[in-house]
Write a protein that holds these residues in place. Structure first.
Motif, PDB file in Angstrom:
ATOM      1  N   THR A  80      -7.220   4.763  -2.828  1.00  0.00           N
ATOM      2  CA  THR A  80      -7.934   5.985  -3.214  1.00  0.00           C
ATOM      3  C   THR A  80      -7.317   6.617  -4.445  1.00  0.00           C
ATOM      4  N   LEU A  81      -6.011   6.547  -4.568  1.00  0.00           N
ATOM      5  CA  LEU A  81      -5.353   7.082  -5.753  1.00  0.00           C
ATOM      6  C   LEU A  81      -5.763   6.295  -6.991  1.00  0.00           C
ATOM      7  N   ALA A  82      -5.843   4.972  -6.865  1.00  0.00           N
ATOM      8  CA  ALA A  82      -6.246   4.124  -7.989  1.00  0.00           C
ATOM      9  C   ALA A  82      -7.693   4.393  -8.377  1.00  0.00           C
ATOM     10  N   ALA A  83      -8.557   4.567  -7.388  1.00  0.00           N
ATOM     11  CA  ALA A  83      -9.970   4.849  -7.665  1.00  0.00           C
ATOM     12  C   ALA A  83     -10.126   6.188  -8.367  1.00  0.00           C
ATOM     13  N   ASN A  84      -9.358   7.181  -7.950  1.00  0.00           N
ATOM     14  CA  ASN A  84      -9.421   8.496  -8.583  1.00  0.00           C
ATOM     15  C   ASN A  84      -8.897   8.445 -10.015  1.00  0.00           C
ATOM     16  N   ALA A  85      -7.934   7.608 -10.276  1.00  0.00           N
ATOM     17  CA  ALA A  85      -7.354   7.496 -11.618  1.00  0.00           C
ATOM     18  C   ALA A  85      -8.363   6.883 -12.595  1.00  0.00           C
ATOM     19  N   LEU A 105      -5.498   9.723  13.185  1.00  0.00           N
ATOM     20  CA  LEU A 105      -5.890  10.584  12.067  1.00  0.00           C
ATOM     21  C   LEU A 105      -7.405  10.576  11.877  1.00  0.00           C
ATOM     22  N   GLU A 106      -8.013   9.401  11.945  1.00  0.00           N
ATOM     23  CA  GLU A 106      -9.465   9.295  11.796  1.00  0.00           C
ATOM     24  C   GLU A 106     -10.185  10.043  12.921  1.00  0.00           C
ATOM     25  N   HIS A 107      -9.712   9.884  14.135  1.00  0.00           N
ATOM     26  CA  HIS A 107     -10.317  10.545  15.298  1.00  0.00           C
ATOM     27  C   HIS A 107     -10.333  12.063  15.126  1.00  0.00           C
ATOM     28  N   HIS A 108      -9.312  12.587  14.491  1.00  0.00           N
ATOM     29  CA  HIS A 108      -9.195  14.036  14.304  1.00  0.00           C
ATOM     30  C   HIS A 108      -9.687  14.493  12.928  1.00  0.00           C
ATOM     31  N   GLY A 109     -10.317  13.594  12.187  1.00  0.00           N
ATOM     32  CA  GLY A 109     -10.920  13.954  10.917  1.00  0.00           C
ATOM     33  C   GLY A 109      -9.943  14.285   9.812  1.00  0.00           C
ATOM     34  N   VAL A 110      -8.736  13.741   9.905  1.00  0.00           N
ATOM     35  CA  VAL A 110      -7.712  14.008   8.896  1.00  0.00           C
ATOM     36  C   VAL A 110      -7.811  12.941   7.811  1.00  0.00           C
ATOM     37  N   THR A 111      -7.906  13.386   6.559  1.00  0.00           N
ATOM     38  CA  THR A 111      -7.919  12.454   5.439  1.00  0.00           C
ATOM     39  C   THR A 111      -6.561  12.489   4.751  1.00  0.00           C
ATOM     40  N   TYR A 112      -6.248  11.406   4.084  1.00  0.00           N
ATOM     41  CA  TYR A 112      -4.969  11.297   3.399  1.00  0.00           C
ATOM     42  C   TYR A 112      -5.132  10.326   2.241  1.00  0.00           C
ATOM     43  N   ALA A 113      -4.303  10.467   1.245  1.00  0.00           N
ATOM     44  CA  ALA A 113      -4.374   9.589   0.078  1.00  0.00           C
ATOM     45  C   ALA A 113      -3.721   8.259   0.382  1.00  0.00           C
ATOM     46  N   THR A 114      -4.344   7.196  -0.096  1.00  0.00           N
ATOM     47  CA  THR A 114      -3.762   5.859  -0.013  1.00  0.00           C
ATOM     48  C   THR A 114      -3.687   5.294  -1.424  1.00  0.00           C
ATOM     49  N   LYS A 115      -3.015   4.183  -1.566  1.00  0.00           N
ATOM     50  CA  LYS A 115      -2.878   3.552  -2.878  1.00  0.00           C
ATOM     51  C   LYS A 115      -4.261   3.270  -3.481  1.00  0.00           C
ATOM     52  N   MET A 173      -2.713  -1.381   1.466  1.00  0.00           N
ATOM     53  CA  MET A 173      -1.566  -0.800   2.139  1.00  0.00           C
ATOM     54  C   MET A 173      -0.817   0.095   1.168  1.00  0.00           C
ATOM     55  N   GLU A 174      -0.211   1.123   1.691  1.00  0.00           N
ATOM     56  CA  GLU A 174       0.552   2.049   0.876  1.00  0.00           C
ATOM     57  C   GLU A 174       1.734   1.330   0.229  1.00  0.00           C
ATOM     58  N   SER A 175       2.105   1.762  -0.975  1.00  0.00           N
ATOM     59  CA  SER A 175       3.169   1.069  -1.687  1.00  0.00           C
ATOM     60  C   SER A 175       4.554   1.536  -1.265  1.00  0.00           C
ATOM     61  N   LYS A 176       4.679   2.770  -0.803  1.00  0.00           N
ATOM     62  CA  LYS A 176       5.973   3.267  -0.339  1.00  0.00           C
ATOM     63  C   LYS A 176       5.897   3.488   1.163  1.00  0.00           C
ATOM     64  N   THR A 177       7.037   3.440   1.805  1.00  0.00           N
ATOM     65  CA  THR A 177       7.056   3.655   3.240  1.00  0.00           C
ATOM     66  C   THR A 177       8.050   4.754   3.585  1.00  0.00           C
ATOM     67  N   ALA A 178       7.854   5.338   4.753  1.00  0.00           N
ATOM     68  CA  ALA A 178       8.771   6.333   5.280  1.00  0.00           C
ATOM     69  C   ALA A 178       9.092   5.934   6.715  1.00  0.00           C
ATOM     70  N   ARG A 179      10.271   6.253   7.140  1.00  0.00           N
ATOM     71  CA  ARG A 179      10.706   5.875   8.484  1.00  0.00           C
ATOM     72  C   ARG A 179      10.292   6.948   9.488  1.00  0.00           C
TER      73      ARG A 179
END
Length: 62
Positions: free
Chosen positions: A55-60, A43-53, A1-7
């Protein structure tokens, strides 16, 4: 799960809100959990990708 949230504020008919909350409760889910899953599915249905905690950790580590 993402570490920060937005309303995200959503306006909805009170009758639909009540029915949604009751269905969520019957499934032992919070409305927020269901909305987050709906957004991920959309998002998945429309092929949109986004960074998650994760994926960011794996890239690091790369």
């Amino acid at each position: 799960m993402e570490s920060k949230t937005a309303r995200l504020t959503v306006l909805i008919d009170p009758h639909k809100k009540k029915a949604f909350e009751e269905l969520c409760a019957a499934q032992d889910l919070t409305p927020s959990q269901v909305v987050r899953q709906l957004i991920r599915d959309y998002l998945e249905h429309h092929g949109v990708t986004y960074a998650t905690k994760s994926t960011l950790a794996a890239n690091a580590k790369s």
